[in-house]
Design a protein around this motif. Structure first.
Motif, PDB file in Angstrom:
ATOM      1  N   ALA A 192       0.913  -1.258  -0.031  1.00 21.41           N
ATOM      2  CA  ALA A 192       0.142  -0.146   0.045  1.00 21.41           C
ATOM      3  C   ALA A 192       0.898   1.174   0.167  1.00 21.41           C
ATOM      4  N   PRO A 252       1.163   5.198  -1.861  1.00 22.28           N
ATOM      5  CA  PRO A 252       0.336   6.215  -2.581  1.00 22.28           C
ATOM      6  C   PRO A 252       1.043   6.613  -4.012  1.00 22.28           C
ATOM      7  N   HIS A 268      -3.280   0.417  -5.071  1.00 19.68           N
ATOM      8  CA  HIS A 268      -4.181   0.586  -3.977  1.00 19.68           C
ATOM      9  C   HIS A 268      -4.797   1.925  -3.346  1.00 19.68           C
ATOM     10  N   ILE A 269      -3.505   2.755  -3.637  1.00 20.64           N
ATOM     11  CA  ILE A 269      -3.650   4.350  -3.165  1.00 20.64           C
ATOM     12  C   ILE A 269      -3.511   5.187  -4.308  1.00 20.64           C
ATOM     13  N   GLU A 270      -4.301   5.849  -5.042  1.00 21.53           N
ATOM     14  CA  GLU A 270      -3.993   6.767  -6.029  1.00 21.53           C
ATOM     15  C   GLU A 270      -4.786   8.365  -5.915  1.00 21.53           C
ATOM     16  N   GLU A 271      -3.776   8.999  -5.952  1.00 23.64           N
ATOM     17  CA  GLU A 271      -4.165  10.468  -5.521  1.00 23.64           C
ATOM     18  C   GLU A 271      -3.680  11.273  -6.626  1.00 23.64           C
ATOM     19  N   GLU A 331       3.395  10.906  -1.060  1.00 23.45           N
ATOM     20  CA  GLU A 331       3.637   9.879  -0.001  1.00 23.45           C
ATOM     21  C   GLU A 331       3.636  10.363   1.546  1.00 23.45           C
ATOM     22  N   TYR A 370      -0.602  11.245   4.150  1.00 23.00           N
ATOM     23  CA  TYR A 370      -1.358   9.992   4.220  1.00 23.00           C
ATOM     24  C   TYR A 370      -2.605  10.594   4.552  1.00 23.00           C
ATOM     25  N   GLN A 371      -3.787   9.988   4.073  1.00 24.44           N
ATOM     26  CA  GLN A 371      -5.027  10.370   4.372  1.00 24.44           C
ATOM     27  C   GLN A 371      -5.695   9.017   4.987  1.00 24.44           C
ATOM     28  N   ARG A 404      -8.788   8.186   4.610  1.00 22.85           N
ATOM     29  CA  ARG A 404      -9.766   7.134   3.826  1.00 22.85           C
ATOM     30  C   ARG A 404      -8.786   6.230   2.883  1.00 22.85           C
ATOM     31  N   TRP A 405      -7.463   6.555   2.822  1.00 26.76           N
ATOM     32  CA  TRP A 405      -6.678   5.508   2.142  1.00 26.76           C
ATOM     33  C   TRP A 405      -6.593   4.302   3.043  1.00 26.76           C
ATOM     34  N   SER A 411       0.670  12.826   8.885  1.00 22.24           N
ATOM     35  CA  SER A 411       0.763  11.420   8.359  1.00 22.24           C
ATOM     36  C   SER A 411       0.874  10.505   9.617  1.00 22.24           C
TER      37      SER A 411
END
Length: 301
Positions: free
Chosen positions: A57, A59, A81-84, A111, A114-115, A117-118, A141
């Motif tokens: 995982a 970003p 898995h994590i796309e922003e 990176e 961090y959020q 929701r991720w 983060s």
């Protein structure tokens, strides 16, 4: 056993130089290379080599560096898995001196932000191990990740704080310590964090905080393991040091992989030492598949 790797993938720009310049100096770079690194990605590379099930995982943003990282992930079969889409990924200038020691200058990107929701897309109870590194644990983060971890059912939490350990907020560290992480740290980091000069005292201080086993890497001298009662040092094989980038990540990756395969702690340390010795003997910052032969490391157990 399945492992969740929370962390980053980042573009490494590696500059081979003779020695670090002093202020005002003007030096030439002897060699330049660009590769994909980052603590979590380096650990994932080792788990992949040992065929150990894991989810990575990290970003992935939007921009030139993000495109390089996304291409690398897809190439090696990793889903994103994590796309922003709001910001690019970061990069790291890796200055490698003639004796192999490295100095990092990191330009953070997506990176480093961090959020919650991720993280809510994952469930800790689905994994036997969760891995985190210190680079994500600074600032907001770190607060977000540690708060999320505190809501999860975690069997084994591996924490590699790295050289930024003293920059992590005290509240975040206290929250992590309550989760009884398995620490993987080098000698310099252990002494710096505990403010001790004696490693044995540092070991006891760290154990008093985590109440769990810890691994302290000792460079060419191997690794120290302490489980609260027994302490052992497992020596490392001799090697020629060319590039120390990723050595610690690869060492911990090997420990997680080998434990997942059922190896005892001493065997895990012996093999992890061999993996790290191989990594520092390579020019690349990543243990490429072409250099890895599982049969060179695994033994009967």
């Amino acid at each position: 056993m399945k492992t969740l790797l929370l962390g980053n993938a980042i573009v490494d720009v590696i500059l081979n130089i003779d020695v670090l310049p002093k202020t005002g100096d003007d030096i030439f770079c002897q060699k330049q290379s660009v590769t994909i690194g980052g603590c979590a990605y380096n650990v994932a590379t080792i788990l992949n080599h040992f065929d150990v099930e894991h989810d990575l995982a990290v970003p992935v943003g939007s921009g030139s560096y993000a495109s390089m990282i996304k291409e690398e992930l897809i190439k090696h079969g990793y889903p994103v898995h994590i796309e922003e889409q709001t910001v690019d990924n970061g990069y790291c200038l890796c200055l490698v001196e003639h004796h192999g020691e490295r100095t990092f200058i990191t330009v953070p990107g997506v990176e480093a932000n961090y959020q919650r929701r991720w993280l809510d897309a994952f469930s800790g109870e689905q994994y036997d191990n969760i891995y985190i590194s210190g680079y994500e644990m600074e600032g907001l983060s770190g607060a977000i990740i540690s708060q999320w971890l505190s809501t999860q059912e975690i069997k084994n939490l591996y924490f590699a704080p790295g050289p930024r350990i003293t920059f992590i907020e005290q509240e975040t560290m206290e929250r992590l310590f309550k989760l009884h992480p398995i620490l993987h740290i080098n000698q310099s980091e252990a002494l710096s964090f505990t403010k001790e000069q004696d490693l044995n005292l540092a070991v006891r201080k760290l154990y008093a905080l985590t109440h769990n086993e810890l691994f302290i890497t000792l460079g060419e001298h191997g690794v120290l393991h302490f489980d609260g009662e027994n302490q052992m040092i497992i020596e490392a094989p001799k090697t020629t040091v060319v590039n120390t980038i990723g050595a610690g990540d690869s060492h911990l990756g090997a420990i997680i992989a080998l434990r997942s395969l059922g190896y005892e702690t001493k065997q895990c340390c012996e093999i992890a030492n061999k993996v790290a010795a191989k990594v520092v003997s390579l020019q690349s910052s990543k243990f490429e598949e072409e250099y890895f032969n599982k049969g060179d490391f695994l033994c009967q157990h």
